[in-house]
Design an enzyme around this catalytic site. Structure first.
Site, PDB file in Angstrom:
ATOM      1  N   CYS A 122      -2.001  -2.476   7.695  1.00 43.75           N
ATOM      2  CA  CYS A 122      -2.109  -3.307   6.598  1.00 43.75           C
ATOM      3  C   CYS A 122      -0.872  -4.311   6.650  1.00 43.75           C
ATOM      4  CB  CYS A 122      -1.940  -2.226   5.479  1.00 43.75           C
ATOM      5  SG  CYS A 122      -3.465  -1.318   5.037  1.00 43.75           S
ATOM      6  N   LYS A 131      -6.924  -4.759  -3.442  1.00 42.14           N
ATOM      7  CA  LYS A 131      -7.913  -5.240  -2.350  1.00 42.14           C
ATOM      8  C   LYS A 131      -8.948  -4.434  -2.074  1.00 42.14           C
ATOM      9  CE  LYS A 131      -4.340  -4.007   1.054  1.00 42.14           C
ATOM     10  NZ  LYS A 131      -5.167  -2.937   1.677  1.00 42.14           N
ATOM     11  N   ASP A 161       0.922  -1.290  -0.011  1.00 36.61           N
ATOM     12  CA  ASP A 161      -0.199   0.043   0.136  1.00 36.61           C
ATOM     13  C   ASP A 161       0.911   1.223   0.187  1.00 36.61           C
ATOM     14  OD1 ASP A 161      -2.001  -1.891   0.285  1.00 36.61           O
ATOM     15  OD2 ASP A 161      -2.854  -1.156   2.021  1.00 36.61           O
TER      16      ASP A 161
END
Length: 663
Positions: A140, A101, A16
């Site tokens: 994350c 995602k 990310d």
């Protein structure tokens, strides 16, 4: 930590690293941009090793359930197709598998595995171990690690390439502890990418930390300009060659204080807690301008300029001098060897074992190759910079066998493609006869002796006789390589006497730069808070302000003269100092050492003939100072003098105007 070097079965997973999670984004992770530089290094390393790279991203619809408008905890972020969802622009994601995602409205996903086919994609590629970095440590990254371990992957957490959200102050610490308990190993760029230049932040002088605290105490954190330069050329040096800039950039990119380093400072009892707390987030956020490596330069010419908040610019002084000083010493010595060889002999760095420390040995391999050497005996240099590596055997190998001929034979059988044999363990000419006999025997087995090496005695006479014997035996293809206390003067003598030698191993005299073992170099403040500054110490005076070097060439393309001017000036000639880094980030990917080496060769070709000599050129190369720089120097001196008398600027100008009119 050899087992942490990426290999077959390993993959890199970048979590990310998107614009909305970076400073200025809608859900910015504090200091999230600091992971970009190390992740670029990791990605480059995995790519160069042909290992797979994956990158996960949030890919939300506009009405995603995690958004505050939908009752979730977060502001809108990473919305599909928006700039905020894009990966950081500086990150090269060529050949990277992107995993999206949280793509539907009704489901969130912190883990890169949740609701994706990441697990199957990894296993299709035979991945068993994941190297994981990215944003955010406590959300994350943590959830991705949990799932990776659950799916039976080993995990190496890239500690210098993660940052936490820290909604609660202890979130990061709790996440790191949990990942340790899950069996994660922790690593940094230095562990994985074989980066000898990335030393501890504590590798500095004490006064850098004492000044840093005092600057902070006074609020002296405005922009400062420092320049690195060499005051005088050593005797018998007609020029110097810039080297070490890339190691400096790597150091600045990754500079931080680890928890272990902060603990060491705390244990010393010397540093107050407020300073230690400030060092937890200490990073280099400034600008770097420098000469490209391989550029020829002269006395008092700035090689590298740092523009940064004063505490940062001051703190990095020690390591910058440390890296540039030695690299320039060796590159300049190596360049003289290259000029002496006249393109007629292979040059190889043999100096690691007698270099002043491990890092010095690596820097010597790098700097000598930059200057034009053909390779090194230092294995690490091949792994870090793709420098060709050379080497076969030592005298101990021959002594360990019952006979010299047996040693030669067994070595050639072990290394049929690397058959350079050392002749002077016992008697050079008897060893030569052994080579002649073995050559016929080995060629029946498809093995060809490529060369022989001489390492002691009167090697010039030995080389003549060995060449004669080999040629009479029809072995003209066997090359003669010499080593042992050689330098540029010895090489020049071989060339002048037309000695039949095809290569030189240059060791001790290169890595210690024996005839010029130090440079009178400096890293000095030139400007602070927009005001030019200069040192006026006798014999060590500096010129104020940020500067540029302008170089003129003659009609044949040879260097004619240099002029020092202010960075903002536009003078005739090519500018030598170029932008390298802005805001703590590189402006361009690192340039390959092979490209820099080609630049160095062009620089040597452009040297005027007197400067190519191993003796001292007369006259020396002309370096002049621009009129604007002279005027600025005089102005700074007048202001400094007025200040020392307690006069402010307006009063001084009134007095100065009176005297000008009166006289």
């Amino acid at each position: 930590m050899k087992d942490l070097t990426p290999q077959s079965g390993d993959a890199l997973l970048i979590v990310d690293l998107q614009n909305d999670f970076l400073p200025g984004g809608s859900l910015a992770v504090p200091h999230g941009d600091q992971v970009i530089a190390p992740l670029k290094r990791y990605a480059d390393f995995f790519r160069s090793a042909s290992l797979p790279i994956f990158a996960s991203r949030d890919w939300h619809p506009e009405t995603h359930c995690s958004f505050e408008e939908q009752g979730g905890p977060w502001p809108p972020h990473c919305i599909q197709g928006t700039e905020g969802a894009d990966f950081a622009a500086e990150l090269n994601l060529a050949d990277t598998v992107v995993i999206s995602k949280a793509q539907t409205e009704e489901a969130d996903a912190y883990s890169a595995f949740q609701g994706t086919d990441l697990d199957s994609r990894l296993k299709e590629k035979g991945v068993r171990r994941l190297f994981i970095g990215g944003l955010a440590t406590d959300y994350c990254v943590l959830n991705t690690v949990r799932d990776a371990v659950k799916n039976t992957f080993e995990v190496v957490l890239l500690q210098d390439a993660i940052r936490a959200v820290n909604v609660n102050p202890e979130d990061e610490a709790r996440a790191l502890n949990e990942m340790r308990e899950l069996g994660c190993r922790f690593a940094t760029v230095n562990d994985i990418c074989l980066d000898p230049a990335q030393a501890s932040a504590l590798l500095t002088d004490l006064y850098q930390l004492t000044m840093l605290k005092s600057y902070n105490d006074q609020g002296m954190t405005r922009q400062a300009v420092f320049e690195f330069f060499v005051r005088d050329l050593p005797p018998h040096r007609n020029f110097l060659m810039c080297a070490g800039v890339e190691p400096v950039l790597r150091y600045l990119e990754a500079l931080h204080f680890s928890p272990q380093e902060l603990d060491a400072l705390k244990r010393s009892g010397r540093f107050p807690q407020e300073l230690l707390d400030s060092l937890r987030t200490f990073r280099f956020t400034g600008d770097v301008d420098a000469m490209p490596e391989g550029t020829v330069f002269f006395a008092n010419e700035p090689v590298l300029r740092i523009t940064a908040p004063l505490p940062e610019a001051q703190f990095v002084e020690t390591r910058i001098i440390n890296l540039l000083h030695y690299s320039i010493l060796v590159a300049s010595k190596a360049a003289r060897c290259v000029l002496a060889a006249q393109g007629r002999g292979r040059l190889v760095d043999f100096g690691l074992r007698r270099a002043h420390g491990a890092e010095a040995g690596w820097l010597a391999a790098r700097s000598s190759f930059l200057a034009g050497f053909d390779g090194t005996a230092t294995v690490l240099a091949e792994a870090t910079d793709n420098i060709p590596v050379y080497g076969t055997m030592a005298h101990s190998y021959i002594q360990a066998h019952d006979s010299e001929e047996a040693a030669f034979y067994e070595f050639c059988r072990s290394w049929p493609q690397n058959t350079t044999l050392l002749l002077d363990t016992y008697d050079v000419f008897e060893a030569t006869e052994s080579v002649i006999r073995l050559s016929r025997k080995l060629e029946k087995n498809g093995i060809r002796i490529q060369g022989v090496r001489l390492d002691s005695g009167d090697m010039q006479e030995q080389a003549r006789e060995v060449r004669r014997r080999l040629d009479e035996a029809g072995l003209e293809h066997i090359k003669i390589f010499v080593s042992g206390n050689l330098d540029e003067h010895a090489i020049a003598e071989y060339m002048a006497n037309d000695i039949p030698v095809e290569g030189f191993g240059i060791g001790t005299r290169l890595v210690v730069s024996d005839d010029a073992p130090f440079l009178e170099c400096a890293y000095k403040l030139q400007e602070y808070d927009g005001k030019p500054r200069r040192k006026r110490s006798k014999g060590k005076a500096t010129l104020p302000g940020a500067k540029q070097v302008f170089r003129l060439r003659d009609a044949g393309g040879r260097f004619a003269n240099d002029q020092l001017g202010l960075a903002a000036e536009e003078l005739e000639g090519e500018t030598l100092i170029a932008p390298m880094m802005r805001g703590g980030r590189r402006l361009h990917p690192s340039v390959s050492l092979q490209t820099l080496r080609a630049h160095a060769q062009l620089q040597l070709m452009a040297l005027p003939e007197p400067l190519r000599s191993l003796g001292t050129a007369a006259p020396s190369y002309p370096v002049t100072v621009s009129e604007n720089l002279k005027e600025l120097t005089q102005k700074v001196d007048r202001q400094t003098h007025a200040s020392s008398l307690g006069l402010n600027g307006s009063v001084f100008r009134t007095i100065a105007d009176f005297f000008r009119k009166a006289f």
